[in-house]
Design a protein around this motif. Structure first.
Motif, PDB file in Angstrom:
ATOM      1  N   LEU A 155       0.854  -1.182   0.000  1.00  0.00           N
ATOM      2  CA  LEU A 155       0.000   0.000   0.000  1.00  0.00           C
ATOM      3  C   LEU A 155       0.892   1.234   0.000  1.00  0.00           C
ATOM      4  O   LEU A 155       2.019   1.208   0.502  1.00  0.00           O
ATOM      5  N   ASP A 156       0.372   2.322  -0.551  1.00  0.00           N
ATOM      6  CA  ASP A 156       1.135   3.568  -0.624  1.00  0.00           C
ATOM      7  C   ASP A 156       0.760   4.540   0.487  1.00  0.00           C
ATOM      8  O   ASP A 156       1.596   5.333   0.938  1.00  0.00           O
ATOM      9  N   LEU A 157      -0.494   4.495   0.916  1.00  0.00           N
ATOM     10  CA  LEU A 157      -1.028   5.520   1.813  1.00  0.00           C
ATOM     11  C   LEU A 157      -2.162   4.910   2.620  1.00  0.00           C
ATOM     12  O   LEU A 157      -2.902   4.057   2.115  1.00  0.00           O
ATOM     13  N   LEU A 158      -2.313   5.346   3.877  1.00  0.00           N
ATOM     14  CA  LEU A 158      -3.389   4.874   4.719  1.00  0.00           C
ATOM     15  C   LEU A 158      -4.245   6.043   5.193  1.00  0.00           C
ATOM     16  O   LEU A 158      -3.730   7.133   5.465  1.00  0.00           O
ATOM     17  N   LEU A 159      -5.535   5.788   5.298  1.00  0.00           N
ATOM     18  CA  LEU A 159      -6.486   6.725   5.887  1.00  0.00           C
ATOM     19  C   LEU A 159      -6.968   6.060   7.173  1.00  0.00           C
ATOM     20  O   LEU A 159      -7.692   5.062   7.135  1.00  0.00           O
ATOM     21  N   LEU A 160      -6.519   6.593   8.310  1.00  0.00           N
ATOM     22  CA  LEU A 160      -6.787   5.947   9.585  1.00  0.00           C
ATOM     23  C   LEU A 160      -7.101   6.975  10.660  1.00  0.00           C
ATOM     24  O   LEU A 160      -7.309   8.152  10.361  1.00  0.00           O
ATOM     25  N   ALA A 161      -7.160   6.520  11.905  1.00  0.00           N
ATOM     26  CA  ALA A 161      -7.512   7.400  13.017  1.00  0.00           C
ATOM     27  C   ALA A 161      -6.407   7.370  14.066  1.00  0.00           C
ATOM     28  O   ALA A 161      -5.828   6.324  14.353  1.00  0.00           O
ATOM     29  N   LEU A 162      -6.126   8.537  14.630  1.00  0.00           N
ATOM     30  CA  LEU A 162      -5.168   8.675  15.724  1.00  0.00           C
ATOM     31  C   LEU A 162      -5.929   8.890  17.023  1.00  0.00           C
ATOM     32  O   LEU A 162      -7.039   9.423  16.998  1.00  0.00           O
ATOM     33  N   PRO A 163      -5.367   8.491  18.171  1.00  0.00           N
ATOM     34  CA  PRO A 163      -4.018   7.949  18.363  1.00  0.00           C
ATOM     35  C   PRO A 163      -3.877   6.530  17.837  1.00  0.00           C
ATOM     36  O   PRO A 163      -4.835   5.770  17.812  1.00  0.00           O
ATOM     37  N   CYS A 164      -2.652   6.233  17.413  1.00  0.00           N
ATOM     38  CA  CYS A 164      -2.372   4.950  16.784  1.00  0.00           C
ATOM     39  C   CYS A 164      -0.897   4.616  16.988  1.00  0.00           C
ATOM     40  O   CYS A 164      -0.044   5.505  16.902  1.00  0.00           O
ATOM     41  N   THR A 165      -0.621   3.360  17.266  1.00  0.00           N
ATOM     42  CA  THR A 165       0.762   2.893  17.309  1.00  0.00           C
ATOM     43  C   THR A 165       1.161   2.587  15.875  1.00  0.00           C
ATOM     44  O   THR A 165       0.923   1.488  15.372  1.00  0.00           O
ATOM     45  N   CYS A 166       1.742   3.561  15.219  1.00  0.00           N
ATOM     46  CA  CYS A 166       1.961   3.484  13.773  1.00  0.00           C
ATOM     47  C   CYS A 166       3.380   3.117  13.386  1.00  0.00           C
ATOM     48  O   CYS A 166       3.743   3.236  12.210  1.00  0.00           O
ATOM     49  N   GLY A 167       4.199   2.695  14.339  1.00  0.00           N
ATOM     50  CA  GLY A 167       5.554   2.283  14.009  1.00  0.00           C
ATOM     51  C   GLY A 167       6.359   3.422  13.405  1.00  0.00           C
ATOM     52  O   GLY A 167       6.336   4.544  13.901  1.00  0.00           O
ATOM     53  N   GLU A 168       7.041   3.135  12.300  1.00  0.00           N
ATOM     54  CA  GLU A 168       7.896   4.133  11.661  1.00  0.00           C
ATOM     55  C   GLU A 168       7.134   5.006  10.669  1.00  0.00           C
ATOM     56  O   GLU A 168       7.700   5.949  10.110  1.00  0.00           O
ATOM     57  N   ALA A 169       5.874   4.715  10.429  1.00  0.00           N
ATOM     58  CA  ALA A 169       5.111   5.475   9.435  1.00  0.00           C
ATOM     59  C   ALA A 169       4.984   6.938   9.841  1.00  0.00           C
ATOM     60  O   ALA A 169       4.824   7.263  11.021  1.00  0.00           O
ATOM     61  N   GLU A 170       5.070   7.813   8.846  1.00  0.00           N
ATOM     62  CA  GLU A 170       4.803   9.222   9.078  1.00  0.00           C
ATOM     63  C   GLU A 170       3.300   9.439   9.051  1.00  0.00           C
ATOM     64  O   GLU A 170       2.594   8.860   8.224  1.00  0.00           O
ATOM     65  N   THR A 171       2.803  10.271   9.968  1.00  0.00           N
ATOM     66  CA  THR A 171       1.370  10.522  10.033  1.00  0.00           C
ATOM     67  C   THR A 171       1.090  12.013   9.961  1.00  0.00           C
ATOM     68  O   THR A 171       1.911  12.833  10.376  1.00  0.00           O
ATOM     69  N   LEU A 172      -0.073  12.338   9.439  1.00  0.00           N
ATOM     70  CA  LEU A 172      -0.522  13.726   9.357  1.00  0.00           C
ATOM     71  C   LEU A 172      -2.003  13.769   9.697  1.00  0.00           C
ATOM     72  O   LEU A 172      -2.840  13.278   8.932  1.00  0.00           O
ATOM     73  N   ALA A 173      -2.331  14.310  10.879  1.00  0.00           N
ATOM     74  CA  ALA A 173      -3.729  14.486  11.262  1.00  0.00           C
ATOM     75  C   ALA A 173      -4.300  15.681  10.509  1.00  0.00           C
ATOM     76  O   ALA A 173      -3.667  16.737  10.446  1.00  0.00           O
ATOM     77  N   PHE A 174      -5.483  15.514   9.938  1.00  0.00           N
ATOM     78  CA  PHE A 174      -6.046  16.601   9.134  1.00  0.00           C
ATOM     79  C   PHE A 174      -7.444  17.032   9.580  1.00  0.00           C
ATOM     80  O   PHE A 174      -7.935  18.060   9.104  1.00  0.00           O
ATOM     81  N   ALA A 175      -8.093  16.292  10.484  1.00  0.00           N
ATOM     82  CA  ALA A 175      -9.428  16.707  10.931  1.00  0.00           C
ATOM     83  C   ALA A 175      -9.776  15.997  12.228  1.00  0.00           C
ATOM     84  O   ALA A 175      -9.544  14.790  12.356  1.00  0.00           O
TER      85      ALA A 175
END
Length: 309
Positions: A146-166
């Protein structure tokens, strides 16, 4: 000089690992089964290593070394794809294929209004969608499926970069006529004193709801109740008077309550001065992805769809 495997050889190897069947792997690579088998044999000879066990079984069984080579191959192919993605992103941002993973408590409620927006804003973008739980999506992101995920924070996301937008505040979902429905807003402590219905283990919304109520995981023993597999099922359990729950505002706006005898009320946190309990909608991608700039632009478009819903 070391003789390096070709990208085609690595594709054959990964296809076999993913499909667990020579015929299906060959079909996925659009080659004959003999071509795929020959390619893997050539790879073994080139590496002077045995990657597959040869025996009576027709199912491919990888040697310990073979399993390690598969993971190295995933990393190598991801790096090669990043080279091409860098050029594509510079030449024509937000175009071509994008493999998007989305969690079940977001997808059904956001995608119907998001997809037309994205088609209009980015007509050259082709989205391939996969819905699954957060942990499994993160695993597929890490190995390049997969290239991109649409998920919810808080999340144990490992090394993935995250960007909260709403933000996505919780609403209290109550059976019609429930005593708490007489309130304009429900204190979170009042919900914690009720029978709280939750999604089954594996859904991040379960953890978010427990955290919002200040309850440990053990607060809802499995033998004392049922766990729902979807928000729609959870709402029907509330409508049947089995208990109360927390639902994201996004799901309510997306119609999860349609036809159900359920009332919703805003939720007040433990501290009146703090934001309402809830989660944050976010995007996640592999660290140092060459498409990070595109993903940030995409986050703005998704946020506009959320706020416009």
């Amino acid at each position: 000089m070391i003789s390096l495997p070709t990208p085609q050889q690595l594709r054959y190897l990964l296809a076999l690992a993913d499909h667990g069947h020579f015929g299906r792997a060959a079909a996925a690579c659009a080659v004959t089964q003999s071509t795929l088998s020959a390619g893997i044999i050539a790879l073994e000879r080139q590496l002077d290593a045995t990657l597959l066990e040869r025996g009576a079984t027709k199912r491919p069984i990888f040697t310990p070394l073979g399993l390690e080579v598969v993971e190295r191959a995933r990393q190598a192919m991801a790096a090669l794809e990043a080279v091409a993605e860098t050029a594509t992103a510079a030449r024509d941002p937000l175009s071509g294929s994008l493999r998007l993973g989305v969690i079940p408590t977001i997808g059904p409620f956001l995608l119907p209004r998001l997809m037309p927006t994205l088609r209009q804003a980015f007509p050259r973008l082709r989205l391939w969608l996969r819905e699954d739980q957060t942990e499994r999506l993160l695993a597929q992101l890490a190995v390049g499926r997969l290239d991109l995920l649409l998920l919810a924070l808080p999340c144990t996301c490992g090394e993935a970069e995250t960007l909260a937008f709403a933000p996505d505040p919780f609403l209290a979902a109550l059976p019609a006529g429930h005593r708490l429905a007489a309130l304009d807003a429900v204190p979170i402590a009042a919900l914690a004193a009720e029978r709280l219905l939750l999604l089954e283990d594996g859904h991040c919304l379960r953890e978010h709801a427990l955290d919002a109520c200040g309850l440990p995981r053990a607060a809802i023993p499995a033998e004392e109740g049922f766990a729902a597999t979807s928000l729609h099922t959870l709402v029907q359990m509330v409508a049947s008077g089995l208990g109360v729950t927390l639902v994201p505002r996004l799901a309510v706006a997306g119609g999860v309550l349609a036809g159900a005898a359920v009332e919703v009320r805003p939720v007040l946190g433990q501290d009146p001065a703090s934001p309402a309990p809830g989660r944050s909608l976010a995007l996640a991608w592999r660290p140092r992805s060459p498409r990070a700039g595109e993903f940030r632009d995409l986050a703005q478009a998704i946020a506009a769809a959320v706020h416009g819903g």
